[in-house]
Design a protein around this motif. Structure first.
Motif, PDB file in Angstrom:
ATOM      1  N   LYS A 144       0.845  -1.189   0.000  1.00  0.00           N
ATOM      2  CA  LYS A 144       0.000   0.000   0.000  1.00  0.00           C
ATOM      3  C   LYS A 144       0.877   1.235   0.000  1.00  0.00           C
ATOM      4  O   LYS A 144       1.777   1.372   0.821  1.00  0.00           O
ATOM      5  N   GLN A 179      -3.124   5.883  -1.218  1.00  0.00           N
ATOM      6  CA  GLN A 179      -4.430   5.262  -1.460  1.00  0.00           C
ATOM      7  C   GLN A 179      -4.346   4.052  -2.391  1.00  0.00           C
ATOM      8  O   GLN A 179      -5.331   3.348  -2.571  1.00  0.00           O
ATOM      9  N   THR A 180      -3.185   3.826  -3.002  1.00  0.00           N
ATOM     10  CA  THR A 180      -3.077   2.762  -3.997  1.00  0.00           C
ATOM     11  C   THR A 180      -2.444   1.502  -3.421  1.00  0.00           C
ATOM     12  O   THR A 180      -1.708   1.548  -2.442  1.00  0.00           O
ATOM     13  N   LEU A 205      -6.558   1.075  -7.388  1.00  0.00           N
ATOM     14  CA  LEU A 205      -6.900   2.332  -6.729  1.00  0.00           C
ATOM     15  C   LEU A 205      -8.373   2.293  -6.330  1.00  0.00           C
ATOM     16  O   LEU A 205      -9.261   2.446  -7.175  1.00  0.00           O
ATOM     17  N   ASN A 248     -13.523   1.282  -8.627  1.00  0.00           N
ATOM     18  CA  ASN A 248     -12.102   1.010  -8.393  1.00  0.00           C
ATOM     19  C   ASN A 248     -11.381   0.873  -9.728  1.00  0.00           C
ATOM     20  O   ASN A 248     -11.887   0.231 -10.644  1.00  0.00           O
TER      21      ASN A 248
END
Length: 125
Positions: free
Chosen positions: A36, A39-40, A53, A61
């Motif tokens: 991680k 946010q990805t 994502l 997503n």
């Protein structure tokens, strides 16, 4: 013509990156651990760099495969395979989009779901 990379959008409530990893392991080769970053989530499926994502566009997503070395020639072929494997609504561009094409074509998308396939207008901005 084979696309240089693939990006599809999967409906949020129905799928997570773990289910996607299982599917990609079967299609591309085993997935590395997800890392991680912000946010990805990133991993490698076989030799293909993968980015997930969550909620990239509203409740959708993004799944980005950064390679032309996949079993799919284009986004639509990948979207069909994702729908078949995950039974979740998938959206993708109908072809390779380039900025020169303008905003009108940027809103053209393919929707693949239990209702079948159809071209839709999807305002993502």
């Amino acid at each position: 013509m084979r696309q240089p990379d693939i990006e599809i959008y999967l409906k949020d409530a129905d799928v997570d990156y773990k289910a996607v990893a299982e599917w990609l392991s079967e299609a591309l080769g085993s997935c590395s651990e997800w890392v991680k970053k912000g946010q990805t989530y990133k991993c490698k499926a076989g030799n293909v760099p993968v980015t997930w994502l969550p909620k990239a566009v509203g409740k959708w997503n993004s799944l980005y495969l950064e390679s032309d070395q996949t079993p799919w020639d284009d986004d639509i072929a990948c979207a069909r395979a994702a729908f078949a494997a995950l039974n979740v609504e998938v959206r993708c561009a109908p072809g390779t989009w380039v900025e020169e094409e303008g905003e009108e074509t940027a809103d053209r998308w393919m929707r693949i779901s239990a209702d079948g396939e159809e071209e839709i207008t999807w305002k993502t901005a």
